[in-house]
Design an enzyme around this catalytic site. Sequence first.
Site, PDB file in Angstrom:
ATOM      1  N   PRO A  47      14.648  -4.984 -23.843  1.00  0.00           N
ATOM      2  CA  PRO A  47      15.910  -4.262 -23.661  1.00  0.00           C
ATOM      3  C   PRO A  47      17.010  -5.144 -23.087  1.00  0.00           C
ATOM      4  O   PRO A  47      16.845  -5.727 -22.029  1.00  0.00           O
ATOM      5  CB  PRO A  47      15.529  -3.162 -22.669  1.00  0.00           C
ATOM      6  N   ASP A  86      18.230  -1.802 -20.839  1.00  0.00           N
ATOM      7  CA  ASP A  86      17.869  -2.122 -19.467  1.00  0.00           C
ATOM      8  C   ASP A  86      19.072  -1.707 -18.611  1.00  0.00           C
ATOM      9  O   ASP A  86      20.159  -2.253 -18.794  1.00  0.00           O
ATOM     10  CB  ASP A  86      17.631  -3.629 -19.377  1.00  0.00           C
ATOM     11  N   TRP A 561      12.759  -5.834 -13.378  1.00  0.00           N
ATOM     12  CA  TRP A 561      11.819  -6.466 -14.322  1.00  0.00           C
ATOM     13  C   TRP A 561      10.571  -5.609 -14.485  1.00  0.00           C
ATOM     14  O   TRP A 561       9.876  -5.687 -15.487  1.00  0.00           O
ATOM     15  CB  TRP A 561      11.429  -7.869 -13.858  1.00  0.00           C
ATOM     16  N   GLN A 597      12.658 -16.079 -20.628  1.00  0.00           N
ATOM     17  CA  GLN A 597      11.886 -14.858 -20.384  1.00  0.00           C
ATOM     18  C   GLN A 597      10.412 -15.138 -20.092  1.00  0.00           C
ATOM     19  O   GLN A 597       9.661 -14.202 -19.819  1.00  0.00           O
ATOM     20  CB  GLN A 597      12.015 -13.896 -21.565  1.00  0.00           C
ATOM     21  N   TRP A 601      10.854 -11.218 -18.825  1.00  0.00           N
ATOM     22  CA  TRP A 601      10.237 -10.114 -19.546  1.00  0.00           C
ATOM     23  C   TRP A 601       8.835 -10.442 -20.060  1.00  0.00           C
ATOM     24  O   TRP A 601       7.928  -9.622 -19.958  1.00  0.00           O
ATOM     25  CB  TRP A 601      11.140  -9.708 -20.700  1.00  0.00           C
ATOM     26  N   LYS A 634      26.585 -26.798 -22.224  1.00  0.00           N
ATOM     27  CA  LYS A 634      26.323 -25.377 -22.014  1.00  0.00           C
ATOM     28  C   LYS A 634      27.617 -24.588 -22.279  1.00  0.00           C
ATOM     29  O   LYS A 634      28.697 -25.038 -21.921  1.00  0.00           O
ATOM     30  CB  LYS A 634      25.925 -25.191 -20.543  1.00  0.00           C
ATOM     31  N   LYS A 637      32.435 -19.616 -19.740  1.00  0.00           N
ATOM     32  CA  LYS A 637      33.824 -19.156 -19.764  1.00  0.00           C
ATOM     33  C   LYS A 637      34.756 -20.211 -19.185  1.00  0.00           C
ATOM     34  O   LYS A 637      35.842 -20.437 -19.708  1.00  0.00           O
ATOM     35  CB  LYS A 637      33.949 -17.859 -18.966  1.00  0.00           C
TER      36      LYS A 637
END
Length: 1020
Positions: A47, A86, A561, A597, A601, A634, A637
Amino acid sequence: MFQPVNSKVSFPDVERKVLDFWRERSVFQKSIDARSSSPRFIFYEGPPTANGNPGIHHVLSRVFKDVIPRYKTMKGFCVSRKAGWDTHGLPVELEVEKQLGFTGKAQIEDYGVAKFNDLCRESVFKYLKQWDSLTERIGFWLDMDHPYVTLDNSYIESCWWAIKQLWDRDLIYQGYKVTPHCPRCGTSLSSHEVALGYKDDTVDPSVYVKFRIQTLPPPVAADASGGFTLAEALSRGKVYFLAWTTTPWTLPGNTSLALAEDADYAVIELGDEYLIFAGALVGQAGLGDQPALKTFKGGQLVGSLYCPLYNPHEFDVERKRAKEGQPGQFDVQESDKYLTYKIINADFVSMEDGTGIVHIAPAFGEVDFQAGLENNLDFVQQVDLAGNITGSYSFSGKFVKDADAEILADLDSRGLLYKTAKITHTYPFCWRCDAPLVYYAKKTWYIRTSARKDEMIAGNRQINWYPEHIKEGRFGDWLQNNVDWAFSRERYWGTPLNIWVCRKCGRYECPGGVEEIRGKPGLQGYSDGMDLHRPYIDDVTYTCSACGGDMVRQPEVIDCWFDSGAMPWAQWHYPVENVELFKQSFPADYISEAVDQTRGWFYSLHALSTLIFGQPCFKNVICLGHILDAQGEKMSKTRGNVVDPWTVLDSSGADALRWYMFTSGPPGNVRRMSPDMVVEVMRNFLMTLWNTYSFFVIYANIDNFIPGKTAPKITSELDRWLVSSLNRLVIDVDRLLDDYDPTAAGRKIESFVNDLSNWYVRRSRRRFWKSQNDDDKLSAYNTLYQALVTLAKLLAPFTPFIAEEIYQNLVRTVDEDAPESVHLAAFPVADESLIDPDIMAGTELAMKVCSMGRAARSKSAVKVRQPLPKVIIRARSSHEREALQSLCAQITDELNVKEIGFTSEEMKEDKNLSVVAEGDYQVGMVTEISPELLAEGLAREIVRRLQTMRRSAGLEIADHIQTYYEGGEQIQAVMADFADYIRQETLSTAILQESAEQPAHTEKFKLAGLEVTLSIKKQG
Ligand SMILES: [Zn+2]
Ligand SMILES: [Zn+2]
């Protein structure tokens, strides 16, 4: 007739049309319904959180999540795909805090938890529309209408059930432990969260601090080696232990120094003082030129007493000590003006860096805390949960990291600082708010994952990881080093921890669901259907069955989590509902997320599934690398290099973006991307495919080709080669997708499409162009048609839009009984009997020779259209020569030469021979041009000009023309000698040596130095 195809295609326009088609016909739903009785292929959606705009990295994971289920559907499986959101946790709270301008928890309490959580609930779906539209636009088929949502009561209840399972198995405990604590968020972080926030380039103080010794063991004090004893200096207060730290703010909490009993400790003279520290580290401390006056074993020094840097009693800070046998409980100690601390021995003392004497602050480090329990050390915690120094120090009230400088200045003024410098090292920061973490001893609820470590490791062995090295590498290491999961959070917006405690007798209970709570005696504050979040659940109390006291809920919520890790059953509100459905959809066949993850997750799924169900809950996982910008930086913004998915989708389209994601590199690799790179994919791959498709449709319509009529027996080598390659491709793509390798599968397709366009279609052009509708032409149509339809089906999982577009036109317009959509069709099955390895190898060789021949021609600067007498080939074997000889017609045509010759000698370049070599191969072009060849070259040039003129005059491919020309003798001869050829190639009914009556399309050229005027007029 097929629908006409424009060669100037806008893929985004085609895609929007296809999206409408899927929506109107509910194709996704049909792809599931049509297979409701088929074997199931289980996909779990990890999610995302919808409180931020979806970015390009979400597109990456979402297209990988899409390709496998689409493939499996075409392979006959039923693949339902439930979306998920999530919605809990710190990220959400931080957004709301920012919005309200809050900087800490006290403001939330003042504002009211109910109002605060209402705002959290609102904010989690702030970007839902953007998520929905992006998901649809990129062609990710997911059931967005029936998502699981972690904030739903039903979801919370399934989490409670899971916690109860752990509770009943004694896998949950409360420990007074040192946890990584975010002072800004005011909560503990689990070790996998900590792992998300390490920064390599953190600059901290590197400090050598002097601890004044009060008492040394008598044999040490009296030792007379080196001609003196330390007793005299000791009486003057001039003997120190030297310790090293990078966290000066922990120094007021120091309550012991640890050393290694077997190591050597040197006594070094510095001015009128003596410093004691590890002999091995004298050089590192910058005292390498000082002789060791005496040396003691660490064991001899244990039992020494030293004066605290800061006596806590002088600064209004409590000094505590653990109650015997009750590590979670502390007693406050009496004030002591003459307080001293003792030296201890410890096995964790390193001789690698520092001084071999470790500063121990039990309140601020896990190792320290443990050493404190084992040695019954004092516990001084002069920092509050917001990370500010308490008490009445000169630096009280400051944030720990800000207090460092003042603490050092204070120590320096008291002569207790030997040396300070800066160190750049790795330090953990809060992965959400970027505050430096502090290690802090407090009460926390744990899941005893370490008790099931072996099962987790064994279960991991059954999982197929792509790329494979994650299994024993990143994920395997993580399991090997498993520590218990600190899963409670002192926060507001999350699944409330379902542990109640009796206010009177201290007994704990863990009700596993709403039904159980409703049955409790003396229940108060509960009403059916109530929001299970804080603060409402905090008011629910009931009567303790042991003593009749009030049971109240523990104030914590749980780690988000845990929520996402519970999705295999919580998405179905198991076990309250859908027991069968859950059993059918557990474990998952496939999941995919980015590599971070492994500690998020992937871990929470695996840990909970192992602890509760005793088995892994996913069988195959594609673990994706991160996306960087074109320069390998990377995306962020602040750098301004973030690629907005919508820009790419609007210019190049979803198929191009998907194809880029699948084929630009293996899924596990870091990938660079920019909109330009996607444009390139669109041009190189999608346009090539589209042009081939459009070529086919244009000619097929002219010749009224109808597929499905009896196909003539294939006699052309080109057709045999293409059919063979196509069947080989089907086998390869099927095998690679079955092995979760869309990258290799996609690259196979790409190379086939290249050969199709640059060899098959080029070499077959004349077959489609000729005027008679014979078996050869029909065979070419059949072969190309088969290839395009099969390609559409092979491409459907990868580029679902263009696949649909081609399928609709090529299949549905001629066969109403065919499946409604390419995504409802079966995946192609190869006919292995049509695979001919010899012809594939031969053609591959011919392509290689031709590419070398073209290079030789361009080296000699002879124009492509100028026929040359001969190409001479040096191959590796007679077998290869025979293969090339059998494809002689293709090679001479492709290279525009009159004949092929072979040699086994090494060729030398001269003025009439241009040679290109590659490995053992050589290709030589004989460049001597006879007057006949020159005339033929002129004829070809004229044909090309006429064809260009046809296009600029806007003629249809099948329109006939009259051609007019004016030119000198040589031109007249060429026009006469090659009249048939020119007529055929340009569909000229007549070639007239005169100026055309206007209106006509007229152009003047200079060819090989000869003036020529050409005019064309449409016939009739
Ligand atoms: Zn934080
Ligand atoms: Zn009780």
